[in-house]
Design a protein around this motif. Structure first.
Motif, PDB file in Angstrom:
ATOM      1  N   LYS A   1       2.478   1.425  -4.053  1.00 23.57           N
ATOM      2  CA  LYS A   1       0.917   1.955  -4.071  1.00 23.57           C
ATOM      3  C   LYS A   1       0.435   4.066  -4.417  1.00 23.57           C
ATOM      4  O   LYS A   1       0.562   4.470  -5.478  1.00 23.57           O
ATOM      5  N   ALA A   2       0.227   3.994  -2.910  1.00 25.79           N
ATOM      6  CA  ALA A   2      -0.190   5.882  -2.895  1.00 25.79           C
ATOM      7  C   ALA A   2       1.050   6.327  -2.957  1.00 25.79           C
ATOM      8  O   ALA A   2       0.981   7.636  -3.827  1.00 25.79           O
ATOM      9  N   PHE A   3       2.020   6.027  -2.468  1.00 24.42           N
ATOM     10  CA  PHE A   3       3.108   6.890  -2.729  1.00 24.42           C
ATOM     11  C   PHE A   3       4.149   7.151  -3.924  1.00 24.42           C
ATOM     12  O   PHE A   3       3.807   8.286  -3.745  1.00 24.42           O
ATOM     13  N   PHE A   4       3.877   6.476  -4.645  1.00 21.39           N
ATOM     14  CA  PHE A   4       4.953   5.956  -5.799  1.00 21.39           C
ATOM     15  C   PHE A   4       3.621   7.192  -7.000  1.00 21.39           C
ATOM     16  O   PHE A   4       4.519   7.236  -7.608  1.00 21.39           O
ATOM     17  N   THR A   5       2.398   6.425  -7.092  1.00 14.89           N
ATOM     18  CA  THR A   5       1.411   6.969  -7.721  1.00 14.89           C
ATOM     19  C   THR A   5       1.194   8.992  -7.700  1.00 14.89           C
ATOM     20  O   THR A   5       1.092   9.263  -8.271  1.00 14.89           O
ATOM     21  N   ALA A   6       0.721   9.132  -6.297  1.00 14.57           N
ATOM     22  CA  ALA A   6       0.635  10.763  -6.152  1.00 14.57           C
ATOM     23  C   ALA A   6       2.618  10.883  -6.986  1.00 14.57           C
ATOM     24  O   ALA A   6       2.539  12.682  -7.247  1.00 14.57           O
TER      25      ALA A   6
ATOM     26  N   GLY B   1       7.030   6.172   3.251  1.00 15.30           N
ATOM     27  CA  GLY B   1       7.695   6.199   1.938  1.00 15.30           C
ATOM     28  C   GLY B   1       8.809   7.106   1.980  1.00 15.30           C
ATOM     29  O   GLY B   1       9.492   6.232   0.974  1.00 15.30           O
ATOM     30  N   TRP B   2       9.218   8.517   2.441  1.00 13.73           N
ATOM     31  CA  TRP B   2       9.980   8.467   2.569  1.00 13.73           C
ATOM     32  C   TRP B   2      11.248   8.118   2.882  1.00 13.73           C
ATOM     33  O   TRP B   2      12.174   8.046   3.143  1.00 13.73           O
TER      34      TRP B   2
ATOM     35  N   PRO C   1       0.566  -1.159   0.054  1.00 13.42           N
ATOM     36  CA  PRO C   1      -0.389   0.252   0.013  1.00 13.42           C
ATOM     37  C   PRO C   1       0.566   0.983   0.280  1.00 13.42           C
ATOM     38  O   PRO C   1       0.652   2.160  -0.938  1.00 13.42           O
ATOM     39  N   VAL C   2       1.929   1.199   0.678  1.00 12.57           N
ATOM     40  CA  VAL C   2       2.864   2.277   0.543  1.00 12.57           C
ATOM     41  C   VAL C   2       3.941   2.619  -0.721  1.00 12.57           C
ATOM     42  O   VAL C   2       2.984   3.968  -1.269  1.00 12.57           O
TER      43      VAL C   2
END
Lengths: 595, 595
Positions: free
Chosen positions: A402-407, A534-535, A399-400
């Motif tokens: 998915k959300a972090f990379f797409t944003a 993510g960071w 989930p990290v």
């Protein structure tokens, strides 16, 4: 200046061979005893050739032409059908499918790299085969022998394409509200499906002779909510008693006019007394469907990486070509002339954008591929405990990613657009299409907000912190190796990584403690928490990259550039970790008003 | 649920009457002695009616239909021509034009509010009259009497539309590279213009009987660079010796396929021996053109506000309508039923988005209108020193508003899209159009990176800090009033504002000092510095808003909402100030590698 997509094969090899050291592990897996770095590279080179020659050139034209809906049928843009047929003929859909299921049995890690290439080259085209792996995994795990016999081979090979039919107008993120129903059809030993589904990617098209829908619906005796959903195979064409093709009651009622992905038909589907077969147990359809969803989430994450890579490449090429004004650091002479102007790549504002994008995309690639590696460990390690731990880690990271990379993919596309100035706003340069195409990845396969809740509430707070501890142990191990270095920059990077781990531990504890009395707290901070992790992951990626690059030849420009980008990452972009930490702290102490 | 744009008249009145206290000042200006709050409101209500009834409904259809280019001519989308004719007939173009120039002589402040409405309602439609004010101001300031007589009245009234022809393929941000040339035409006492221009908004269309181009070109003896540019009036139609209309050598060669603003034609123009008249002195064209540019920059800033307002309104309406899952804080009953699900407005992730958007757009409105107010002071104050100081302040604030508001407008649209989930990605809900349309505002009228350099290098470091000191004095005065309050929250807001001012002073000093030895330093940090000032201004806006709302009736929900949003702003979004400050500090100490 070429704005064509170039597959970053050298960077991919760096991550696979040096960052993950996958080939060393492959040697220990019986099925991969013969797989070495050179063979893996050959596979990726061949994939890259196909992607750059056959898939990428269709991207701008597909966006302009779009899909055509007429009389219930959908025509795909020019060239899509041929490229897809060749994709299937070359066996690309079965790259990572088990050999005993008819696949090539290669690592998921290579499949992840293939997904990145395809997304960068032509996201819309990729949407069509996008559910092949998910549907294959779902039927392998939950399908009856008869279903496996009748449907699996052609789905797995890509000869027939599959869809995932969840969403209904009233039920998007909330599947408990689904209404489609299934009634028994004793004559066929099957079910009849009725209902409407929306946002069905590839619900109708002319790429394959049949389309196999995986549909969530309720049996007559189903309980309310998500525990009353069953999953069905509902093909466009069934086989009649004498072997003839019979058109099933599955109808496309229209396609959406969307912001992007114009070459991928998003269909409204009507199921009318459609013949279907139950997958798995009654009322357990959601569990089966989640097998599809999880496979899809990492693919979506890699779409974010692909978009960022393409955007960075193009902005980089343009910035070195476009001459406007002379920046302070630009040479006084340019191409032999006294320079009134110089390439905009000399302007600090442009360098900030280019370096931010590069630091993001290269760090993400390492993490995305690392998840692919853990999926391989989860599938192939001889020790069951190792398999279980690897699966848990991949499940925490997905989930990290998915959300972090797409944003970040969307943000990268928009920042790359800025490098092009006014040209970025017109179709010809391609970058505005990337902005439009990349935006959807923040929405589908679970919105990014849903991913954040999955991460924090289910996977961090839900399991007592076990998976997070395992992740942090990996990060700390790398930090320790960096701290031990005599190189001051590497030592500092390690110390910083240690500090980030301590921050994550502390704030996770505060969230856990605060949530006891304040049930809304984790939901207030979930998005920032996901970005924080993510960071942390990017910092982990760059610390390890820096360590590898320090050991490499000082003269090799490839590693020199890695060192430069790593230093930049720790000096500038990583500030965002602290920003997210402050926002989480604010969320811990400040109740949120209604809005 | 209505997704139609509603002009936020109550909020506009709040800013004009209470935040700026403009009516009190109007009374001191002879020309506005009769202008009071009620009259201003009537003007805005009438504008709102026109905008909501005539302009907003054309927005989605205009996006789908687009402009048509055929045989050198451009047809505008259905309804655009009629709405524009009525706009002119009602006198809206001359709202703030001096009465002695045939206008209504109302304050710029009201014009700024009108610009916000128009941008929110239909950005593409607004593009057509977008240069009316700039061209009018340019001709009034620099045109000869003959030019004023022949062209000004019809441009000012909107009967003829104007364009600004700067950009050439090789010259975007860098006007020194312009090549278009002008040769004398003694027979006409005029000039002949030859050259190609691109990205010309409204270069050709069917809205008006004539189109007047303001064109930058070089005289035969012109020096190289920007000091060799002259400005010309070049109409589509001239008048022949016997009064007949003569088609001038101005040709539209095509329109761009763009990401958004599809109902606004972006033209490639060819000038071929086109008759033109010099505006102002030879070689001084850039100064004349800047009169147009500056007027346009505040308009562009208000486009960012308009987009954010529209995005927020729609997301807010949708979030209160769309029912998906039951959030922790949602009522156990919803509309009389035990609630399995509740409106997504209860979900904290959605509330964070809605509150962020609201805090941004309302703070920006106050600042944008404040700039309009300073333009009025600069034009109307009896004291020349006050006029000069006001002009300097407006000039400092304009690049901040242009870049910060447009970046936030795009981000707001994308975040609002996220509230809609998958629906946000399809055209029908309008928000994806806002994402596409809003993106251009970060590029045109000087890219946002150019604005940042204008702010930091020219206006902060360039003038010895005088304008910045004046701005900070205004902020400090408000902070002092807040600190003096007995209310703890208001006191804290004031103290925070004081701390922000101190941070800005300190970091500006560091930048100034560091730049002496490191000429690239200000260019490295300019974008973050602009955003830093942007956040300072929002904090100023919300501190003053909170002070006013504290004095207002405790029961009035309008002020209660202002208090809630102000508290939210200081708790969450303002963290971004610190993030930018850290990035600037990084920029001060870390040289930037090449990219």
């Amino acid at each position: 200046m070429s704005l064509d997509y170039q597959v970053p094969l050298r960077d991919m090899r760096f991550v696979i061979d040096e960052w993950i050291e996958a080939p060393a592990w492959w040697r220990s897996v019986p099925a991969w005893a013969d797989l070495d770095s050179a063979t893996a590279q050959q596979v990726l080179e061949e994939a890259a050739r196909f992607v750059m020659e056959r898939v990428a050139p269709l991207n701008p034209a597909g966006d302009l032409e779009g899909c055509r809906f007429e009389g219930g049928e959908v025509s795909m843009p020019t060239g899509f059908r041929e490229a897809y047929a060749d994709f299937v003929a070359a066996g690309w859909p079965t790259l990572a499918l088990d050999a005993d299921a008819g696949g090539q049995g290669l690592p998921q890690l290579l499949e992840v790299a293939l997904q990145e290439m395809l997304a960068a080259a032509n996201h819309a085209w990729l949407m069509s085969p996008g559910l092949t792996h998910g549907a294959t995994a779902c039927l392998m795990a939950h399908g009856s022998d008869a279903l496996k016999r009748d449907w699996l081979p052609k789905i797995a090979s890509g000869e027939w394409l599959a869809t995932m039919c969840l969403t209904e107008p009233q039920a998007g993120s909330d599947l408990a509200l689904l209404r489609a129903r299934a009634t028994p059809d004793a004559a066929h030993g099957a079910w009849r499906i009725d209902g409407s589904k929306i946002f069905i990617t590839g619900g109708e098209h002319d790429l394959t002779d049949n389309i196999v829908h995986l549909v969530l619906a309720r049996l007559p005796d189903a309980p309310a909510g998500t525990k009353g959903l069953s999953l069905f195979v509902v093909p466009k064409w069934t086989v009649g008693e004498t072997g003839e093709r019979v058109r099933n009651g599955v109808h496309c009622e229209g396609i959406e006019k969307k912001m992007g992905l114009k070459a991928s038909p998003t269909c409204s589907m009507r199921f009318e007394h459609a013949l279907g077969w139950l997958v798995g147990e009654p009322h357990r359809g959601l569990a089966s469907m989640f097998v599809m969803m999880n496979a899809a989430r990492l693919q979506v994450a890699m779409q974010g990486v692909g978009h960022a890579q393409l955007a960075w490449q193009r902005a980089h090429a343009y910035a070195h070509e476009r001459v406007q004004m002379r920046a302070v650091s630009a040479p006084a002479q340019y191409e032999g002339e006294p320079a009134q102007a110089a390439p905009i790549a000399f302007h600090p504002a442009m360098r900030r954008i280019l370096l931010d994008l590069r630091a993001t995309v290269e760090g993400e690639r390492a993490i995305g591929y690392w998840i692919g590696y853990w999926l391989d460990v989860a599938a192939r390690h001889p020790d069951a405990n190792e398999r279980q731990a690897a699966g848990q880690l991949a499940s925490l990271l997905t989930p990290v990613a998915k959300a972090f990379f797409t944003a970040n993919g969307f943000a990268a596309a928009s920042r790359a657009l800025q490098v092009f100035g006014g040209y970025g706003y017109i179709h010809e340069y391609g970058v505005e299409q990337t902005v439009r195409d990349s935006r959807v990845a923040m929405l589908y396969e679970g919105t990014n907000e849903i991913q954040a809740i999955d991460l924090l509430v289910r996977k961090v707070l839900g399991d007592g912190g076990e998976a997070l501890r395992a992740l942090l142990a990996h990060v700390t191990a790398d930090a320790t190796r960096c701290v031990a270095s005599h190189d001051p920059a590497l030592h500092r990077a390690g110390a910083r990584l240690d500090a980030l781990v301590a921050d994550v531990q502390r704030i996770t504890g505060e969230i856990r403690q605060g949530s006891a009395d304040d049930r809304e707290l984790p939901y207030r901070v979930a998005d920032d928490y996901l970005a924080l992790i993510g960071w942390l992951l990017l910092a982990f990626a760059w610390a390890r990259t820096l360590r590898i690059a320090m050991d490499a030849s000082a003269d090799d420009p490839f590693y020199a550039e890695k060192r430069v980008t790593a230093h930049y990452f720790f000096a500038y972009p990583l500030m965002a970790f602290d920003h997210r930490l402050r926002l989480i702290e604010a969320g811990c102490r400040t109740p949120l008003p209604h809005a």
